[in-house]
Design a protein around this motif. Structure first.
Motif, PDB file in Angstrom:
ATOM      1  N   ASP A  99     -16.793  -5.557 -21.882  1.00 43.66           N
ATOM      2  CA  ASP A  99     -16.315  -6.148 -23.128  1.00 43.66           C
ATOM      3  C   ASP A  99     -14.804  -6.414 -23.128  1.00 43.66           C
ATOM      4  O   ASP A  99     -14.266  -6.933 -24.096  1.00 43.66           O
ATOM      5  N   ASP A 100     -14.126  -6.094 -22.031  1.00 44.34           N
ATOM      6  CA  ASP A 100     -12.680  -6.328 -21.903  1.00 44.34           C
ATOM      7  C   ASP A 100     -12.420  -7.814 -21.651  1.00 44.34           C
ATOM      8  O   ASP A 100     -13.148  -8.449 -20.885  1.00 44.34           O
ATOM      9  N   PRO A 101     -11.375  -8.392 -22.269  1.00 45.33           N
ATOM     10  CA  PRO A 101     -11.065  -9.810 -22.040  1.00 45.33           C
ATOM     11  C   PRO A 101     -10.734 -10.123 -20.574  1.00 45.33           C
ATOM     12  O   PRO A 101     -10.873 -11.265 -20.138  1.00 45.33           O
ATOM     13  N   GLU A 102     -10.307  -9.125 -19.806  1.00 47.05           N
ATOM     14  CA  GLU A 102      -9.977  -9.330 -18.395  1.00 47.05           C
ATOM     15  C   GLU A 102     -11.207  -9.255 -17.480  1.00 47.05           C
ATOM     16  O   GLU A 102     -11.099  -9.463 -16.275  1.00 47.05           O
ATOM     17  N   TRP A 103     -12.384  -8.956 -18.048  1.00 47.78           N
ATOM     18  CA  TRP A 103     -13.586  -8.771 -17.253  1.00 47.78           C
ATOM     19  C   TRP A 103     -13.896  -9.930 -16.297  1.00 47.78           C
ATOM     20  O   TRP A 103     -14.206  -9.697 -15.134  1.00 47.78           O
ATOM     21  N   PRO A 104     -13.808 -11.188 -16.734  1.00 50.99           N
ATOM     22  CA  PRO A 104     -14.162 -12.281 -15.808  1.00 50.99           C
ATOM     23  C   PRO A 104     -13.328 -12.280 -14.521  1.00 50.99           C
ATOM     24  O   PRO A 104     -13.822 -12.666 -13.461  1.00 50.99           O
ATOM     25  N   ALA A 105     -12.093 -11.837 -14.581  1.00 47.48           N
ATOM     26  CA  ALA A 105     -11.240 -11.829 -13.388  1.00 47.48           C
ATOM     27  C   ALA A 105     -11.559 -10.666 -12.453  1.00 47.48           C
ATOM     28  O   ALA A 105     -11.298 -10.751 -11.260  1.00 47.48           O
ATOM     29  N   ALA A 106     -12.127  -9.598 -12.968  1.00 48.00           N
ATOM     30  CA  ALA A 106     -12.365  -8.399 -12.148  1.00 48.00           C
ATOM     31  C   ALA A 106     -13.822  -8.173 -11.803  1.00 48.00           C
ATOM     32  O   ALA A 106     -14.122  -7.402 -10.898  1.00 48.00           O
ATOM     33  N   ALA A 107     -14.735  -8.831 -12.499  1.00 39.47           N
ATOM     34  CA  ALA A 107     -16.161  -8.576 -12.299  1.00 39.47           C
ATOM     35  C   ALA A 107     -16.611  -8.976 -10.906  1.00 39.47           C
ATOM     36  O   ALA A 107     -16.202 -10.007 -10.386  1.00 39.47           O
ATOM     37  N   PRO A 108     -17.453  -8.157 -10.292  1.00 42.14           N
ATOM     38  CA  PRO A 108     -17.985  -8.520  -8.976  1.00 42.14           C
ATOM     39  C   PRO A 108     -18.998  -9.651  -9.133  1.00 42.14           C
ATOM     40  O   PRO A 108     -19.992  -9.506  -9.821  1.00 42.14           O
ATOM     41  N   LYS A 109     -18.716 -10.772  -8.516  1.00 42.12           N
ATOM     42  CA  LYS A 109     -19.583 -11.952  -8.647  1.00 42.12           C
ATOM     43  C   LYS A 109     -20.990 -11.677  -8.107  1.00 42.12           C
ATOM     44  O   LYS A 109     -21.960 -12.248  -8.573  1.00 42.12           O
ATOM     45  N   GLU A 110     -21.088 -10.786  -7.105  1.00 41.70           N
ATOM     46  CA  GLU A 110     -22.373 -10.492  -6.499  1.00 41.70           C
ATOM     47  C   GLU A 110     -23.216  -9.548  -7.345  1.00 41.70           C
ATOM     48  O   GLU A 110     -24.363  -9.304  -7.041  1.00 41.70           O
ATOM     49  N   ARG A 111     -22.620  -8.949  -8.369  1.00 39.11           N
ATOM     50  CA  ARG A 111     -23.331  -7.976  -9.213  1.00 39.11           C
ATOM     51  C   ARG A 111     -23.166  -8.358 -10.684  1.00 39.11           C
ATOM     52  O   ARG A 111     -22.456  -7.700 -11.439  1.00 39.11           O
ATOM     53  N   PRO A 112     -23.824  -9.430 -11.154  1.00 39.07           N
ATOM     54  CA  PRO A 112     -23.643  -9.854 -12.543  1.00 39.07           C
ATOM     55  C   PRO A 112     -24.089  -8.813 -13.561  1.00 39.07           C
ATOM     56  O   PRO A 112     -23.647  -8.851 -14.707  1.00 39.07           O
ATOM     57  N   GLU A 113     -24.923  -7.855 -13.149  1.00 41.13           N
ATOM     58  CA  GLU A 113     -25.383  -6.824 -14.085  1.00 41.13           C
ATOM     59  C   GLU A 113     -24.384  -5.664 -14.205  1.00 41.13           C
ATOM     60  O   GLU A 113     -24.578  -4.752 -15.008  1.00 41.13           O
ATOM     61  N   ALA A 114     -23.314  -5.685 -13.432  1.00 37.39           N
ATOM     62  CA  ALA A 114     -22.321  -4.598 -13.479  1.00 37.39           C
ATOM     63  C   ALA A 114     -21.694  -4.520 -14.868  1.00 37.39           C
ATOM     64  O   ALA A 114     -21.554  -5.524 -15.564  1.00 37.39           O
ATOM     65  N   TYR A 115     -21.314  -3.312 -15.272  1.00 39.31           N
ATOM     66  CA  TYR A 115     -20.716  -3.119 -16.590  1.00 39.31           C
ATOM     67  C   TYR A 115     -19.322  -2.497 -16.532  1.00 39.31           C
ATOM     68  O   TYR A 115     -18.622  -2.440 -17.543  1.00 39.31           O
ATOM     69  N   LYS A 116     -18.883  -2.037 -15.345  1.00 35.93           N
ATOM     70  CA  LYS A 116     -17.576  -1.387 -15.255  1.00 35.93           C
ATOM     71  C   LYS A 116     -17.049  -1.517 -13.828  1.00 35.93           C
ATOM     72  O   LYS A 116     -17.781  -1.379 -12.863  1.00 35.93           O
ATOM     73  N   VAL A 117     -15.749  -1.809 -13.715  1.00 33.85           N
ATOM     74  CA  VAL A 117     -15.071  -1.853 -12.423  1.00 33.85           C
ATOM     75  C   VAL A 117     -13.864  -0.924 -12.518  1.00 33.85           C
ATOM     76  O   VAL A 117     -13.153  -0.920 -13.531  1.00 33.85           O
ATOM     77  N   LYS A 118     -13.648  -0.141 -11.476  1.00 38.41           N
ATOM     78  CA  LYS A 118     -12.503   0.765 -11.461  1.00 38.41           C
ATOM     79  C   LYS A 118     -11.661   0.481 -10.225  1.00 38.41           C
ATOM     80  O   LYS A 118     -12.179   0.337  -9.129  1.00 38.41           O
ATOM     81  N   PHE A 119     -10.363   0.372 -10.434  1.00 39.49           N
ATOM     82  CA  PHE A 119      -9.402   0.273  -9.352  1.00 39.49           C
ATOM     83  C   PHE A 119      -8.619   1.571  -9.371  1.00 39.49           C
ATOM     84  O   PHE A 119      -8.067   1.943 -10.400  1.00 39.49           O
ATOM     85  N   ALA A 120      -8.582   2.256  -8.259  1.00 38.80           N
ATOM     86  CA  ALA A 120      -7.841   3.513  -8.197  1.00 38.80           C
ATOM     87  C   ALA A 120      -7.008   3.526  -6.931  1.00 38.80           C
ATOM     88  O   ALA A 120      -7.443   3.061  -5.881  1.00 38.80           O
ATOM     89  N   VAL A 121      -5.809   4.028  -7.062  1.00 41.47           N
ATOM     90  CA  VAL A 121      -4.944   4.219  -5.906  1.00 41.47           C
ATOM     91  C   VAL A 121      -4.514   5.680  -5.937  1.00 41.47           C
ATOM     92  O   VAL A 121      -3.830   6.112  -6.858  1.00 41.47           O
ATOM     93  N   ALA A 122      -4.961   6.444  -4.949  1.00 42.21           N
ATOM     94  CA  ALA A 122      -4.605   7.859  -4.845  1.00 42.21           C
ATOM     95  C   ALA A 122      -3.568   7.993  -3.738  1.00 42.21           C
ATOM     96  O   ALA A 122      -3.768   7.505  -2.641  1.00 42.21           O
ATOM     97  N   MET A 123      -2.445   8.636  -4.050  1.00 39.39           N
ATOM     98  CA  MET A 123      -1.371   8.794  -3.077  1.00 39.39           C
ATOM     99  C   MET A 123      -0.997  10.255  -2.942  1.00 39.39           C
ATOM    100  O   MET A 123      -0.740  10.923  -3.933  1.00 39.39           O
ATOM    101  N   GLU A 124      -0.982  10.730  -1.717  1.00 35.44           N
ATOM    102  CA  GLU A 124      -0.372  12.015  -1.423  1.00 35.44           C
ATOM    103  C   GLU A 124       0.895  11.677  -0.661  1.00 35.44           C
ATOM    104  O   GLU A 124       0.864  11.364   0.528  1.00 35.44           O
ATOM    105  N   ILE A 125       1.989  11.672  -1.369  1.00 36.68           N
ATOM    106  CA  ILE A 125       3.244  11.158  -0.845  1.00 36.68           C
ATOM    107  C   ILE A 125       3.875  12.188   0.076  1.00 36.68           C
ATOM    108  O   ILE A 125       3.993  13.340  -0.300  1.00 36.68           O
ATOM    109  N   PRO A 126       4.333  11.816   1.247  1.00 36.43           N
ATOM    110  CA  PRO A 126       4.224  10.532   1.948  1.00 36.43           C
ATOM    111  C   PRO A 126       3.195  10.577   3.070  1.00 36.43           C
ATOM    112  O   PRO A 126       3.413  10.013   4.128  1.00 36.43           O
ATOM    113  N   ARG A 127       2.092  11.248   2.877  1.00 40.52           N
ATOM    114  CA  ARG A 127       1.148  11.450   3.976  1.00 40.52           C
ATOM    115  C   ARG A 127      -0.068  10.540   3.948  1.00 40.52           C
ATOM    116  O   ARG A 127      -0.635  10.234   4.979  1.00 40.52           O
TER     117      ARG A 127
END
Length: 172
Positions: free
Chosen positions: A70-98
């Motif tokens: 339901d987010d307005p940004e959904w069309p830009a992030a939605a996986p085209k191959e999975r039209p039934e998807a309801y949530k996308v998560k982007f995560a960046v985990a950093m253990e600095i500097p390793r």
């Protein structure tokens, strides 16, 4: 904030990766620079992703953005191959500097793939950077193949940032 994230999302979601994975000859690169300097070059403050910081436990940081259907940004992030998807998560985990781990997941981890960089200090002025692309995991993984290819493209781009340093040839 969302604007810069969409750049990351576009990198992950565009179909194909042009020249393909075959250009990535080596999955490691050793350069003549201290580990902290190498990490800063690849993921330093001048290259902020504007992802919200979720946790900061000392040298470990987790940045995360969740985009729901339901987010307005959904069309830009939605996986085209999975039209039934309801949530996308982007995560960046950093253990600095390793270590840095970039994770793309659909439907709260039902499908995921990621890219992990490790920074090994071989000497005070010599660092080996290695990366691995996670196996696509979860049920119905068809469609994340494109994202695995994009992870290789992101790795190429990140390792390319190290061209400013002298490369060190390691004995075979």
């Amino acid at each position: 904030m969302i604007g810069k994230l969409m750049t990351i999302a576009a990198a992950l979601l565009l179909a194909g990766c042009g020249s393909g994975v075959s250009e990535l000859v080596s999955q490691t690169k050793t350069v003549a620079a201290p580990r902290e300097e190498v990490f800063a070059k690849m993921f330093g403050d001048d290259q902020q992703t504007d992802l919200p910081l979720v946790t900061n436990g000392g040298s470990t940081r987790l940045y995360e953005l969740v985009i729901e259907k339901d987010d307005p940004e959904w069309p830009a992030a939605a996986p085209k191959e999975r039209p039934e998807a309801y949530k996308v998560k982007f995560a960046v985990a950093m253990e600095i500097p390793r270590e840095t781990h970039i994770i793309y997941s659909v439907d709260d981890g039902a499908l995921s793939t990621g890219l992990k960089f490790t920074f090994e200090e071989l000497a005070p002025d010599k660092t080996r950077v290695a990366f691995t692309v996670d196996e696509t995991s979860g049920h119905d993984t068809q469609g994340l193949t494109v994202n695995e290819l994009k992870m290789h493209a992101i790795a190429r781009q990140a390792l390319g940032k190290l061209d400013d340093f002298d490369e060190v040839k390691e004995p075979a």
